[in-house]
Design a protein around this motif. Structure first.
Motif: not given
Length: 252
Positions: A192-196
């Motif tokens: 679900l998380a990723h770098g911007v």
């Protein structure tokens, strides 16, 4: 008090309909509750063991190892437990709404990385050959589901992988007789998380149904500083307006 009595009465009725007539409903109910209590209690010892086995590295490094998934289930579960302890207040996923901020160097929103820690941790635990492991997975996932906001963000709009995980969890560590998970339309995929990375206009983010994040990386209604494209697995900075004669784009 009255609503509790009514709830217990409804639960007993459902259970009575679910078991064969030859079974003793109260005995079956008590046995199921006892098995669950013993299983949930056994999770504490495994969690303590795993906390002492976590690999070296920062929280973001542990998160990246979880996503790679190239270590043993035990090593991944240990990293996940350490990450849960690092990201959630008092290591309690039920307090997900208090998780805020970013790993600045990588620009990864901590609220989303915290969700990954629980789900990837549960996946690793369900792969372990330890009778306590499914119950620890249930402890973590049930605690996360106790957060109203997490139920909306992480369960009702869960990726298909999470739905499969919850089904496996219900088989290996059965819920209470009246238990169940929030449901909704599957959306996106893990992690679900990723770098911007990249930019998108507020108009386009809205038109494409992206989820906005505020300056602390928390999913919010309305608009926000960042836009989370769950379908593509990307997070963008949001521009206030769309310049004339310039079409802003982002990578798929």
């Amino acid at each position: 008090m009255r609503w509790r009595i009514e709830w217990i009465g409804i639960a007993l009725l459902i259970f009575k309909l679910a078991v064969p007539a030859s079974a003793g409903p109260l005995e079956e109910w008590a046995a199921a509750i006892d098995a669950r209590d013993r299983g949930m209690a056994s999770a504490a010892s495994l969690r303590a063991e795993l906390a002492g086995q976590a690999g070296e590295g920062s929280p973001v490094e542990r998160w990246r190892r979880l996503l790679r998934g190239d270590e043993s289930p035990e090593a991944r579960a240990a990293d996940a437990v350490a990450l849960v302890d690092a990201l959630f207040p008092a290591g309690d996923p039920a307090r997900w709404e208090e998780v805020k901020g970013f790993w600045r160097a990588a620009e990864v929103p901590l609220p989303l990385a915290a969700l990954d820690a629980v789900f990837y941790g549960a996946k690793a635990l369900l792969s372990m050959q330890d009778g306590r492991a499914p119950w620890l997975a249930r402890v973590l996932v049930e605690a996360l589901a106790a957060s109203d906001r997490a139920r909306t963000v992480a369960f009702r709009a869960a990726p298909e992988e999470v739905r499969e995980l919850l089904e496996e969890l219900s088989l290996k560590a059965p819920p209470p007789p009246t238990g169940g998970w929030p449901s909704g339309k599957p959306l996106g995929r893990l992690p679900l998380a990723h770098g911007v990375s990249g930019w998108v206009t507020e108009t386009r983010a809205t038109m494409e149904g992206m989820t906005f994040l505020n300056a602390a990386g928390v999913p919010v209604g309305g608009t926000g500083v960042y836009a989370w494209d769950r379908e593509r697995g990307r997070i963008y900075r949001v521009l206030d307006s769309e310049p004339r004669r310039i079409w802003l784009f982002y990578d798929d």
